[in-house]
Design an enzyme around this catalytic site. Structure first.
Site, PDB file in Angstrom:
ATOM      1  N   TYR A   1       3.410   0.376   8.998  1.00 32.58           N
ATOM      2  CA  TYR A   1       1.999   0.323   8.584  1.00 32.58           C
ATOM      3  C   TYR A   1       1.903  -0.173   7.140  1.00 32.58           C
ATOM      4  CZ  TYR A   1      -2.546   1.857   6.903  1.00 32.58           C
ATOM      5  OH  TYR A   1      -3.785   1.899   6.318  1.00 32.58           O
TER       6      TYR A   1
ATOM      7  N   SER B   1      -4.769  -1.121   1.152  1.00 31.96           N
ATOM      8  CA  SER B   1      -4.392   0.289   1.093  1.00 31.96           C
ATOM      9  C   SER B   1      -3.473   0.530  -0.091  1.00 31.96           C
ATOM     10  CB  SER B   1      -3.662   0.703   2.374  1.00 31.96           C
ATOM     11  OG  SER B   1      -3.167   2.024   2.285  1.00 31.96           O
TER      12      SER B   1
END
Length: 223
Positions: free
Chosen positions: A147, A135
């Site tokens: 996250y 990501s």
């Protein structure tokens, strides 16, 4: 014999789009996710090239069994795409929910490690590829985001695994997207990256010649 790709998180979004793109490119696809109905519908759409294997990828024994089913059904394994992941409602630390962190760490990190551990003996035989969904959040520091921290782990792990796999001419690629229009978000993001964009990047990495390993593909929305 067609090559075989195992995909985790295959029932929707990036995973499902990648299954379609890989099947179109001539790959067999093993579809792993917890949503049995969605997997079966996707497998029916793709026909004989697809195998639906309902599986909780955080369950190591279940994942090992799913890999064995894939190899038995298709005769081998040429690539794995560790794509399953999740976020949490509150991304911060002080007000975050440690129970949610536990689930997220197990899916975003441990399930990737389990997938690599289970598939690498088969990928070694085929000099295959391991691809993992990273990501933009794994390249930037984001205020208090657990996250993001899990994706930083993934980016570091992918580089280390690429060096390990290089010893036997295998390849590891981390796919690093910015915002993607998937069910990950409560509201649609039609102007952001689309699952097909990520699927095309995965197929591009898979189709590289033996002399080339694309270590990372970083994609950002053009809006």
């Amino acid at each position: 014999m067609n090559r075989t790709l195992l995909i985790t998180g295959a029932s929707t979004g990036i995973g499902a789009a990648t299954a379609r793109a890989a099947a179109k490119a001539g790959w067999n696809v093993a579809l792993l996710a917890r949503s049995e109905d969605k997997l079966q519908n996707l497998a029916q759409e793709l026909g004989e090239a697809a195998l639906a294997v309902p599986c909780d990828v955080t369950d190591r024994a279940a994942l090992n069994d799913a890999v064995s089913q894939t190899v038995d059904h298709f005769g081998g394994l040429d690539a794995a795409f560790a794509n399953a992941g999740m976020g949490v409602a509150d991304p911060g630390v002080e007000k975050g929910d440690p129970a949610q962190w536990h689930d997220m760490v197990h899916l975003n990190i441990m399930a990737v490690l389990y997938t690599a551990h289970a598939t690498l003996p088969h990928l070694r035989k085929t000099k295959g590829s391991f691809i993992v969904t990273g990501s933009k959040a794994g390249r930037d520091h984001m205020k208090g985001s657990i996250y993001s921290a899990t994706k930083w782990f993934i980016h570091g792990f992918a580089g280390n695994l690429a060096e390990e796999m290089r010893e036997w001419n295998g390849r590891c690629t981390v796919i690093s997207p910015g915002m993607v229009d998937t069910p990950f978000f409560d509201e649609g993001k039609p102007t952001k990256l689309q699952p097909q964009d990520i699927a095309d990047a995965v197929v591009f990495a898979l189709e590289q010649p033996d002399t080339s390993c694309v270590r990372e593909i970083h994609l950002m929305p053009n809006d």
